[in-house]
Design a protein around this motif. Sequence first.
Motif, PDB file in Angstrom:
ATOM      1  N   GLU A  37       6.035  20.615  -4.561  1.00  0.00           N
ATOM      2  CA  GLU A  37       5.433  21.840  -5.096  1.00  0.00           C
ATOM      3  C   GLU A  37       4.175  21.514  -5.895  1.00  0.00           C
ATOM      4  O   GLU A  37       3.190  22.248  -5.838  1.00  0.00           O
ATOM      5  N   ASP A  40       1.403  20.871  -3.453  1.00  0.00           N
ATOM      6  CA  ASP A  40       0.975  22.152  -2.879  1.00  0.00           C
ATOM      7  C   ASP A  40       0.136  22.948  -3.875  1.00  0.00           C
ATOM      8  O   ASP A  40      -0.885  23.535  -3.512  1.00  0.00           O
ATOM      9  N   ASP A  70       2.961  28.322  -6.424  1.00  0.00           N
ATOM     10  CA  ASP A  70       2.208  29.240  -5.552  1.00  0.00           C
ATOM     11  C   ASP A  70       1.676  30.487  -6.257  1.00  0.00           C
ATOM     12  O   ASP A  70       1.243  31.429  -5.613  1.00  0.00           O
ATOM     13  N   GLY A  96      -1.077  30.362   1.253  1.00  0.00           N
ATOM     14  CA  GLY A  96      -0.061  29.770   0.392  1.00  0.00           C
ATOM     15  C   GLY A  96       0.071  30.436  -0.961  1.00  0.00           C
ATOM     16  O   GLY A  96       1.036  30.190  -1.677  1.00  0.00           O
TER      17      GLY A  96
END
Length: 107
Positions: A37, A40, A70, A96
């Motif tokens: 995470e 990302d 996100d 995303g």
Amino acid sequence: MLTFSNLSRSLAIVAMLGGAVAVSACTSTPKQESTGEYVDSAAITTKVKAELIKDPVTKASQISVETFKDTVQLSGFVDTALSRSRAEQIARNIQGVRAVKNDLVVK
């Protein structure tokens, strides 16, 4: 006295506990991202910043971008309401991104 059977059983238990600790270290919590995470989020932040720099309306140097699970948070001061809304629109259009928290202040 430890026999070979007891020793191997003890080693197996220690290995299982070590594996459980290693796996739990990579999971996320409500206040902490897992390693995946985090990567990302860093990629999303980079994409948002790059698009803000390319956009003629927004002044990217005035806008701070942070991403957590996100969700993109925009903060800082901008000159116009158009810059504020345009920055949010750019962030929402990045693949995303699930949500945008727009804390930009028009000065």
